[in-house]
Design a protein around this motif. Structure first.
Motif, PDB file in Angstrom:
ATOM      1  N   UNK A   1       0.830  -1.339  -0.111  1.00 19.77           N
ATOM      2  CA  UNK A   1      -0.365  -0.199  -0.133  1.00 19.77           C
ATOM      3  C   UNK A   1       1.267   1.187  -0.229  1.00 19.77           C
ATOM      4  N   UNK A   2       0.526   2.364  -0.726  1.00 23.28           N
ATOM      5  CA  UNK A   2       0.567   3.928  -1.330  1.00 23.28           C
ATOM      6  C   UNK A   2       0.544   4.586   0.486  1.00 23.28           C
ATOM      7  N   UNK A   3       1.248   5.345   1.376  1.00 27.30           N
ATOM      8  CA  UNK A   3       0.215   6.529   1.751  1.00 27.30           C
ATOM      9  C   UNK A   3       0.417   8.046   0.134  1.00 27.30           C
ATOM     10  N   UNK A   4      -0.580   8.071   0.771  1.00 26.95           N
ATOM     11  CA  UNK A   4      -1.235   9.736  -0.426  1.00 26.95           C
ATOM     12  C   UNK A   4      -0.821  10.872   0.333  1.00 26.95           C
ATOM     13  N   UNK A   5       0.253  11.447  -0.684  1.00 27.00           N
ATOM     14  CA  UNK A   5       0.703  12.860   0.115  1.00 27.00           C
ATOM     15  C   UNK A   5       0.093  13.842  -0.520  1.00 27.00           C
TER      16      UNK A   5
ATOM     17  N   UNK B   1      -7.946   9.748   6.580  1.00 32.75           N
ATOM     18  CA  UNK B   1      -7.843   9.563   4.753  1.00 32.75           C
ATOM     19  C   UNK B   1      -9.254   9.905   4.225  1.00 32.75           C
ATOM     20  N   UNK B   2      -9.516  10.890   3.617  1.00 30.10           N
ATOM     21  CA  UNK B   2     -11.044  10.822   3.015  1.00 30.10           C
ATOM     22  C   UNK B   2     -11.653  10.196   1.607  1.00 30.10           C
ATOM     23  N   UNK B   3     -10.021   9.095   0.991  1.00 30.27           N
ATOM     24  CA  UNK B   3     -10.353   7.987   0.558  1.00 30.27           C
ATOM     25  C   UNK B   3     -10.604   7.233   0.392  1.00 30.27           C
ATOM     26  N   UNK B   4     -11.054   6.612  -0.079  1.00 29.88           N
ATOM     27  CA  UNK B   4     -11.585   4.922  -0.028  1.00 29.88           C
ATOM     28  C   UNK B   4     -10.199   4.123  -0.223  1.00 29.88           C
ATOM     29  N   UNK B   5     -10.054   3.073   1.140  1.00 26.76           N
ATOM     30  CA  UNK B   5      -9.296   2.238   0.640  1.00 26.76           C
ATOM     31  C   UNK B   5      -8.388   2.562   1.774  1.00 26.76           C
ATOM     32  N   UNK B   6      -7.991   4.299   1.679  1.00 23.54           N
ATOM     33  CA  UNK B   6      -6.916   4.581   2.592  1.00 23.54           C
ATOM     34  C   UNK B   6      -7.268   5.152   4.095  1.00 23.54           C
ATOM     35  N   UNK B   7      -6.284   4.777   5.547  1.00 22.46           N
ATOM     36  CA  UNK B   7      -6.443   4.902   6.161  1.00 22.46           C
ATOM     37  C   UNK B   7      -6.581   6.039   6.677  1.00 22.46           C
ATOM     38  N   UNK B   8      -4.929   7.040   6.381  1.00 21.38           N
ATOM     39  CA  UNK B   8      -4.438   7.884   6.636  1.00 21.38           C
ATOM     40  C   UNK B   8      -3.555   8.357   5.298  1.00 21.38           C
TER      41      UNK B   8
END
Lengths: 463, 463
Positions: free
Chosen positions: B47-51, B81-88
């Motif tokens: 999994x990636x972290x979203x920046x 995170x607001x994104x689907x499937x992302x926690x942070x």
């Protein structure tokens, strides 16, 4: 599934008073008409379990084949031992023979053997207390290494042993081939036609997994290798093997300072693991061969390593009154005597030297601003000298390429390595530890042939 | 010392709301004039972290080099995170570029690549999600193996890779030499003068550490090997490598039943370890390549393995209505199709077959009373067929010697092995597991070249 071992019998209070079974090899049998004592060992500990045979229940004939080296199964009651230094012993109900060991031909009789003699019978020497201890410590250290890296999120990365690169530069290589040497295919010009070889080109055994390790680190972040490595140098010394095991961690986003922290933490962890898990073996070796061993191990674990530059180290050596066999000057490759002087005489602590002259270090090390030194680090130990060598790696494509050209390293072998700097290059560092050096240090042994089961050296590939 | 990884950022609730730092490689960047999103990966997780980059604070020019494959350091606040499937995700305060990855030349752009193409760029493929997952699972399985044996009192025993024996019999061997093939020293009769070679005799790369492993087990009790192994067969199949890793435990005082118990416990332990530690990677591979993967792994872990003799197995195959490519009859070496039929069709469970005809098994296996079969065991798995092969070993000196003579195995290579039966012989057993077979099974991959970082196959020794 777990079987009860001699170690369990010696160290499990819950077993006391119960009926137990022990299987192993007889170290000695002694006694008289009334009672006989068998020292039984199964490799689980340097200590034996004593088996007491009440001769009212056994016959001399029955025990005749129970000689040193024979293998038996014993049942009986585990009781507290009256003997000195022994916690428990078995009062035997039965003794069953698996295999004899004819005293006339079995080479490991009770009397002491020289290490040289034992090397000639390396297939049997793990049966001695002495090599048992060394090999148990070796196994513990290997596990400690995996555990250390696993706990820190490193991945174990298997780099190839057979390589077509001849640029690793760390030493002479063994060629690997499937060509029939008595019937070599030839090109028109008379040279060997390698297109007929297994890999369709000349191949050799690796001298280091580092370059491939960097491929792993610049993808997975933190990796380590732990595998066999080869050097075809004709070095018949107590410090060289032609086949040995090496550990090479490689870490993205680590600078040299992180690298030093990791190396120090790593080597202390391993030594401490052995102290915690193999104290019986360490004390046995301490008593028999090297009185200062345990103290030396604790000395390393308990002290912060001193960190200074090569330049500072050379100055200390130059200013010392000590007579060295090899001269010391800025630019010289330090010898073991110099390294040990810094550690044992001057600082009385393990030492990490950094920032070596670039001429005496490898092409991939990060170049310092001064144009003269590179961000290398060597960890120096008492008795051993250099135990770890590493560096921050040059992450600049241009600087690395310039150095490769300067040293005339063939580009055909380098394109894939340079790709790590072409695409998303990152600061990164790594180091290498010769596993047998660590085992030497922790066992107090002085000849590297005695810390690996089947040593490979010039002229020797037995077993 | 431990650094904060992307995995930590995604799974450590305590970090939420704090200032964090992330270093890694850009998987993708997308967005608009107001906000940009960078998916950052550092190899610690699939999994990636979203920046999240608020474009009021950054310029387009500044982000221009932030392309797929480039490397960056980001600081900012970790938020939900607001994104689907992302926690942070990270609300970036700064983004600093380490290295570019020119979109015109960087081979790993967003679009999917075939496994064949990725094999050609094996130096970069660990940077893909796909190989990241495979290599993380590989590393976990390797650790599980060490942990399993360590917990059970086994010693890791390093058997040699370079050997002068040519009797291992498990396959064609690579020769190892330091002779100059373009200038070979010759004897008077024109043959190669091996006295000039490094080991003063012909040497080769090992095809198995078992014989030496038995030396370890008959001294230390329980040992295992885990190291590289070589086969010089010209087999260009999805199941063969010329360099691969093998695990070979060898245990004194184990009969074939103990051996089966250990093999079953061992392989379940490893698979379970991967399910517990690599579920994200397993699910990723499951989704992308092999929908049945996770279920198949749990199927193996949750079921007792069926145990029956080869003779019974052959009878079942003979009586089945299934059409096999290869004929089945008593005495035939079972093919993968037969093994898989027993596992997948007939029993619907993993199977252990025992007591094979002696003609199709190795000389060192314990001979049964019937004079026809040996105490061999093969563990058969869905999809894979044979994953483990082992046996109880013949402990009788006389029977072993007779078999060696029957098969014309050169005695010059056997004296040391026979010594284990001459001196204190014991019942003992062991087995071998090709590590890549296990990795294939746990990753669901179908080509063995895709479960090792740098595969060696005929004509291929790149990187």
């Amino acid at each position: 599934m777990k079987k009860t071992t001699v170690k369990d019998l010696l160290s499990t209070p819950e077993l006391m008073g119960t009926e137990v079974e022990a299987k192993g090899w007889v170290r000695t049998r002694r006694g008289n008409k009334h009672v006989q004592f068998v020292q039984l060992n199964d490799g689980s500990s340097v200590n034996n379990i004593q088996v007491v045979l009440d001769m009212a229940r056994f016959t001399e004939d029955q025990l005749k084949p129970v000689t040193t080296g024979s293998s038996v199964r014993v049942t009986g009651k585990l009781v507290e031992s009256m003997g000195k230094g022994q916690t428990s012993e078995i009062q035997a109900d039965s003794i069953e023979l698996y295999g004899t060991a004819d005293p006339a031909s079995y080479p490991l009789q009770k009397k002491g053997h020289t290490l040289e003699f034992l090397r000639e019978i390396a297939h049997l020497r793990p049966r001695t207390n002495f090599f048992g201890s060394v090999l148990r410590i070796r196994s513990s250290l290997a596990f400690a290494i995996h555990k250390f890296f696993n706990e820190r999120g490193f991945y174990y990365f298997h780099t190839p042993l057979i390589t077509a690169s001849d640029c690793e530069g760390a030493g002479a290589m063994f060629q690997v081939t499937t060509l029939d040497l008595n019937n070599l295919p030839k090109n028109e010009d008379g040279s060997v036609d390698y297109s007929k070889d297994f890999y369709a080109k000349p191949t050799a055994l690796t001298v280091s997994g580092q370059l491939e390790g960097e491929l792993g680190a610049t993808a997975l972040g933190q990796i380590y290798t732990f595998g066999p490595t080869f050097r075809a140098e004709n070095s018949n010394t107590p410090r060289h093997l032609s086949e040995f095991w090496m550990i090479e961690p490689e870490m993205a986003f680590y600078d040299i300072s992180d690298n030093m922290d990791l190396a120090e933490e790593f080597v202390k962890y391993c030594i401490n693991y052995a102290l915690e898990h193999n104290i019986d073996d360490i004390r046995f070796l301490s008593e028999r061969f090297d009185k200062g061993l345990e103290e030396r191990l604790r000395f390393v674990v308990d002290n912060d390593f001193v960190r200074l530059t090569y330049t500072e180290g050379v100055r200390i050596l130059e200013e010392s009154a000590h007579k060295f066999e090899f001269p010391v000057y800025w630019g010289a490759d330090l010898q073991s005597e110099h390294e040990r002087y810094l550690v044992e005489e001057h600082f009385k602590k393990p030492v990490i030297l950094t920032d070596y002259p670039k001429e005496i270090k490898a092409f991939y090390m990060k170049q310092n601003e001064d144009g003269k030194t590179v961000r290398a680090m060597d960890v120096l130990f008492p008795n051993i000298g250099e135990i770890i060598g590493g560096s921050e790696r040059e992450e600049s494509y241009d600087k690395l390429l310039a150095r490769i050209k300067e040293l005339d390293i063939p580009m055909k072998d380098m394109w894939w390595y340079l790709d790590t700097r072409r695409f998303g290059t990152v600061p990164h560092s790594g180091f290498g530890l010769g596993f047998e050096r660590l085992v030497l240090f922790v066992t107090g042994m002085t000849n590297i042939r005695d810390v690996i089961p089947f040593p490979r050296t010039p002229g020797k590939a037995e077993f």
